[in-house]
Motif scaffolding. Structure first.
Motif, mmCIF file in Angstrom:
data_model
loop_
_atom_site.group_PDB
_atom_site.id
_atom_site.type_symbol
_atom_site.label_atom_id
_atom_site.label_comp_id
_atom_site.label_asym_id
_atom_site.label_seq_id
_atom_site.Cartn_x
_atom_site.Cartn_y
_atom_site.Cartn_z
ATOM 1 N N LEU A 11 0.838 -1.204 0.000
ATOM 2 C CA LEU A 11 0.000 0.000 0.000
ATOM 3 C C LEU A 11 0.871 1.251 0.000
ATOM 4 O O LEU A 11 0.590 2.217 -0.724
ATOM 5 C CB LEU A 11 -0.899 -0.033 1.237
ATOM 6 N N PHE A 12 1.951 1.214 0.783
ATOM 7 C CA PHE A 12 2.809 2.403 0.872
ATOM 8 C C PHE A 12 3.541 2.648 -0.451
ATOM 9 O O PHE A 12 3.592 3.770 -0.947
ATOM 10 C CB PHE A 12 3.813 2.246 2.016
ATOM 11 N N VAL A 13 4.089 1.561 -1.038
ATOM 12 C CA VAL A 13 4.777 1.710 -2.322
ATOM 13 C C VAL A 13 3.786 2.188 -3.380
ATOM 14 O O VAL A 13 4.112 3.026 -4.230
ATOM 15 C CB VAL A 13 5.429 0.377 -2.731
ATOM 16 N N ALA A 14 2.555 1.672 -3.312
ATOM 17 C CA ALA A 14 1.523 2.090 -4.260
ATOM 18 C C ALA A 14 1.240 3.584 -4.109
ATOM 19 O O ALA A 14 1.046 4.287 -5.102
ATOM 20 C CB ALA A 14 0.255 1.279 -4.037
ATOM 21 N N CYS A 15 1.253 4.074 -2.877
ATOM 22 C CA CYS A 15 1.039 5.508 -2.646
ATOM 23 C C CYS A 15 2.159 6.322 -3.282
ATOM 24 O O CYS A 15 1.915 7.368 -3.893
ATOM 25 C CB CYS A 15 0.961 5.815 -1.156
ATOM 26 N N LEU A 16 3.402 5.827 -3.146
ATOM 27 C CA LEU A 16 4.532 6.539 -3.759
ATOM 28 C C LEU A 16 4.352 6.621 -5.264
ATOM 29 O O LEU A 16 4.606 7.647 -5.883
ATOM 30 C CB LEU A 16 5.846 5.827 -3.436
ATOM 31 N N MET A 17 3.876 5.498 -5.858
ATOM 32 C CA MET A 17 3.688 5.487 -7.307
ATOM 33 C C MET A 17 2.575 6.446 -7.707
ATOM 34 O O MET A 17 2.637 7.091 -8.751
ATOM 35 C CB MET A 17 3.358 4.074 -7.785
ATOM 36 N N PRO B 126 14.569 -6.305 -7.977
ATOM 37 C CA PRO B 126 13.301 -6.386 -8.693
ATOM 38 C C PRO B 126 12.391 -5.231 -8.274
ATOM 39 O O PRO B 126 12.332 -4.884 -7.096
ATOM 40 C CB PRO B 126 12.721 -7.726 -8.237
ATOM 41 N N GLY B 127 11.740 -4.622 -9.264
ATOM 42 C CA GLY B 127 10.951 -3.429 -8.969
ATOM 43 C C GLY B 127 9.464 -3.703 -8.972
ATOM 44 O O GLY B 127 8.982 -4.673 -9.547
ATOM 45 N N MET B 128 8.753 -2.809 -8.305
ATOM 46 C CA MET B 128 7.301 -2.914 -8.283
ATOM 47 C C MET B 128 6.742 -2.407 -9.605
ATOM 48 O O MET B 128 7.325 -1.549 -10.239
ATOM 49 C CB MET B 128 6.724 -2.067 -7.152
ATOM 50 N N GLY B 129 5.607 -2.918 -9.995
ATOM 51 C CA GLY B 129 4.955 -2.469 -11.219
ATOM 52 C C GLY B 129 4.867 -3.612 -12.207
ATOM 53 O O GLY B 129 3.801 -4.169 -12.417
ATOM 54 N N LEU B 130 6.038 -3.990 -12.749
ATOM 55 C CA LEU B 130 5.987 -5.049 -13.746
ATOM 56 C C LEU B 130 5.742 -6.415 -13.110
ATOM 57 O O LEU B 130 5.256 -7.320 -13.788
ATOM 58 C CB LEU B 130 7.263 -5.056 -14.577
ATOM 59 N N ALA B 186 1.038 6.096 -12.067
ATOM 60 C CA ALA B 186 0.016 6.311 -11.039
ATOM 61 C C ALA B 186 -1.038 5.212 -11.090
ATOM 62 O O ALA B 186 -1.514 4.744 -10.049
ATOM 63 C CB ALA B 186 -0.634 7.680 -11.244
ATOM 64 N N GLY B 187 -1.394 4.789 -12.307
ATOM 65 C CA GLY B 187 -2.414 3.749 -12.456
ATOM 66 C C GLY B 187 -1.979 2.444 -11.816
ATOM 67 O O GLY B 187 -2.769 1.785 -11.125
ATOM 68 N N ILE B 188 -0.706 2.070 -12.032
ATOM 69 C CA ILE B 188 -0.216 0.848 -11.390
ATOM 70 C C ILE B 188 -0.251 1.034 -9.877
ATOM 71 O O ILE B 188 -0.545 0.100 -9.128
ATOM 72 C CB ILE B 188 1.198 0.490 -11.913
ATOM 73 N N GLY B 189 0.019 2.258 -9.418
ATOM 74 C CA GLY B 189 -0.089 2.552 -7.989
ATOM 75 C C GLY B 189 -1.498 2.291 -7.472
ATOM 76 O O GLY B 189 -1.689 1.613 -6.469
ATOM 77 N N PHE B 190 -2.501 2.794 -8.187
ATOM 78 C CA PHE B 190 -3.887 2.589 -7.758
ATOM 79 C C PHE B 190 -4.278 1.115 -7.846
ATOM 80 O O PHE B 190 -5.010 0.599 -6.995
ATOM 81 C CB PHE B 190 -4.836 3.447 -8.603
ATOM 82 N N PHE B 191 -3.795 0.450 -8.888
ATOM 83 C CA PHE B 191 -4.060 -0.980 -9.033
ATOM 84 C C PHE B 191 -3.497 -1.747 -7.835
ATOM 85 O O PHE B 191 -4.177 -2.583 -7.231
ATOM 86 C CB PHE B 191 -3.425 -1.477 -10.337
ATOM 87 N N LEU B 192 -2.240 -1.409 -7.476
ATOM 88 C CA LEU B 192 -1.605 -2.102 -6.348
ATOM 89 C C LEU B 192 -2.302 -1.768 -5.036
ATOM 90 O O LEU B 192 -2.337 -2.584 -4.117
ATOM 91 C CB LEU B 192 -0.123 -1.734 -6.269
ATOM 92 N N LEU B 194 -5.487 -1.365 -4.684
ATOM 93 C CA LEU B 194 -6.633 -2.271 -4.609
ATOM 94 C C LEU B 194 -6.196 -3.669 -4.163
ATOM 95 O O LEU B 194 -6.822 -4.285 -3.284
ATOM 96 C CB LEU B 194 -7.331 -2.330 -5.975
ATOM 97 N N VAL B 195 -5.082 -4.146 -4.771
ATOM 98 C CA VAL B 195 -4.561 -5.471 -4.401
ATOM 99 C C VAL B 195 -4.201 -5.512 -2.914
ATOM 100 O O VAL B 195 -4.557 -6.444 -2.186
ATOM 101 C CB VAL B 195 -3.334 -5.826 -5.269
ATOM 102 N N ALA B 196 -3.509 -4.452 -2.471
ATOM 103 C CA ALA B 196 -3.059 -4.412 -1.075
ATOM 104 C C ALA B 196 -4.246 -4.362 -0.120
ATOM 105 O O ALA B 196 -4.267 -5.053 0.908
ATOM 106 C CB ALA B 196 -2.158 -3.200 -0.856
ATOM 107 N N LEU B 197 -5.255 -3.553 -0.462
ATOM 108 C CA LEU B 197 -6.416 -3.432 0.424
ATOM 109 C C LEU B 197 -7.202 -4.735 0.460
ATOM 110 O O LEU B 197 -7.778 -5.103 1.494
ATOM 111 C CB LEU B 197 -7.304 -2.266 -0.028
ATOM 112 N N GLN B 198 -7.221 -5.463 -0.652
ATOM 113 C CA GLN B 198 -7.841 -6.792 -0.663
ATOM 114 C C GLN B 198 -7.063 -7.744 0.233
ATOM 115 O O GLN B 198 -7.638 -8.477 1.047
ATOM 116 C CB GLN B 198 -7.835 -7.358 -2.087
ATOM 117 N N ASN B 199 -5.724 -7.735 0.071
ATOM 118 C CA ASN B 199 -4.879 -8.605 0.885
ATOM 119 C C ASN B 199 -5.069 -8.308 2.368
ATOM 120 O O ASN B 199 -5.033 -9.210 3.200
ATOM 121 C CB ASN B 199 -3.402 -8.410 0.518
ATOM 122 N N ALA B 200 -5.239 -7.023 2.678
ATOM 123 C CA ALA B 200 -5.373 -6.627 4.074
ATOM 124 C C ALA B 200 -6.765 -6.945 4.619
ATOM 125 O O ALA B 200 -6.975 -6.932 5.829
ATOM 126 C CB ALA B 200 -5.093 -5.124 4.218
#
Lengths: 90, 303
Positions: A11-17, B126-130, B186-192, B194-200
């Protein structure tokens, strides 16, 4: 490591993005509307690729509709056309 | 695998800049401090060590202690990927432990090459996003065949390498309008999110509204929320390792509350023949450089 423990990190990394939104030119609707379509469609379609595709299509369509065809790069037009074909036929 | 994928992406550059912000700042303040304190190298007193000679530290300014502190801060800033990458890639059906080890190895190898070969103070991981693109778009499109998807990533890595050697790379990056690049990041951020909030467990599915608030009567959701606030609070104060501390704090709290069993601090790396992975169970594992026959794989995928 349970999923709800890594979720805060995600969630935090997503916020940064998501802070990329700040750098978008908010004075030109033909710029920020395609960007917002990408941002909205990625989570709503649960697909990163579909979000990118719809954004590219919207960019080309908007620029063409307001007569700013010169701003459309050939590479962007090709990508948008490819996504359009994929969305219609796949 | 996703190491090369994560680094090649132009969209990840923003993330790297954002995520590495406090790290670089920490490194630069420490460099300044080291140079200003007057404890720099006095060549008449001590012969330069091997480490110093290899990296040319006395010429550049910082002391070895400063380098170690900056390196530790960099590690703590990036270490979250060790836990987040397996959490994402296991959704693609990959083995959690194997991805954990692979993530560590990829980060170690990339950072070592960056240090020893390029002598450049940038750590690679390894980076977030891809990785999300891999797990939530590529693998489902290929009918859940993550082995085939990894092969695609490998080929795309070769193509990106060829592209990097040609002027086509700059042309292609410049060709995409900035607003779309920013929108994708930013879109990948919002997508992630959603994934994170589901996981939580904070967001759940709903037949009428598609999404709704999760069951907040569960302690897991509150632990995740508290962990997020902890990470955000630590990060605002520019504490290196904010993310990894948050993850560890939630895990320890879950163990303390009896939500998770205690496995100990150390564990063996997962043994290579993992049960879920056809790559390991087949004999091809011993000859990893051979391409998997596409014909056999594609028969099970709709693509």
């Amino acid at each position: 490591m349970p999923l709800y423990a890594t979720a805060p990190a995600l969630l935090f990394v997503a916020c940064l993005m998501a802070t990329s939104l700040g750098a978008i030119g908010w004075d030109d609707a033909t710029d920020y509307i395609p960007a917002l379509i990408i941002v909205l469609m990625m989570p709503l379609n649960y697909s990163i690729a579909t979000g990118i595709g719809l954004g590219f299509i919207a960019y080309v369509a908007l620029k063409a509709f307001v007569g700013r065809i010169k701003e459309i790069n050939a590479a962007v037009a090709v990508i948008a056309a490819a996504f359009l074909l994929k969305l219609i036929f796949a | 695998m996703s190491a090369q994928a994560g680094i090649e992406s132009p969209y990840d550059c923003r993330l790297t800049r954002g995520g590495g912000h406090d790290r670089r700042e920490a490194a630069s303040t420490q460099t300044g401090e080291g140079a200003g304190s007057g404890n720099g190298w006095d060549e008449t007193k001590l012969p330069p060590s091997g480490l110093d000679r290899w990296f040319g530290l006395s010429v550049a300014g910082p002391s070895i202690a400063t380098e170690f502190r900056a390196g530790l801060a960099t590690f703590l800033t990036m270490a979250y990927i060790m836990f987040v990458n397996p959490a994402i890639l296991e959704k693609a059906g990959m083995d959690h432990g194997a991805v954990f080890v692979a993530t560590c190895l990829a980060a170690a190898l990339g950072s070592l090459i960056m240090g020893f070969y390029a002598n450049y103070p940038i750590a690679l991981a390894p980076g977030m996003g891809l990785n999300a693109y891999f797990a939530f778009t590529m693998v489902p499109e290929l009918g859940g065949n993550w082995q085939l998807a990894l092969g695609c990533v490998f080929i795309s890595g070769l193509l990106f390498f060829a592209l990097s050697l040609s002027p086509l790379r700059a042309w292609l990056i410049d060709a995409i309008p900035m607003c779309l690049k920013l929108g994708i990041a930013a879109g990948i951020g919002f997508f992630l999110e959603l994934v994170a909030l589901q996981n939580a467990g904070v967001v759940a599915d709903d037949p009428t509204t598609l999404v709704t608030l999760g069951e907040l009567s569960k302690p897991q959701a509150w632990l995740a929320v508290a962990g997020f606030l902890l990470i955000a609070g630590l990060a605002v104060q520019k504490i290196p390792g904010a993310i990894i501390f948050g993850v560890l704090a939630v895990t320890l709290a879950a163990v303390a509350l009896g939500l998770e069993p205690w496995h100990g601090v150390l564990a063996r790396p997962p043994s290579s023949p993992c049960s879920s992975c056809s790559l390991c169970s087949s004999r091809r594992w011993r000859r990893p450089c051979r391409f998997m026959p596409l014909r056999r794989r594609s028969s099970s995928s709709p693509a």
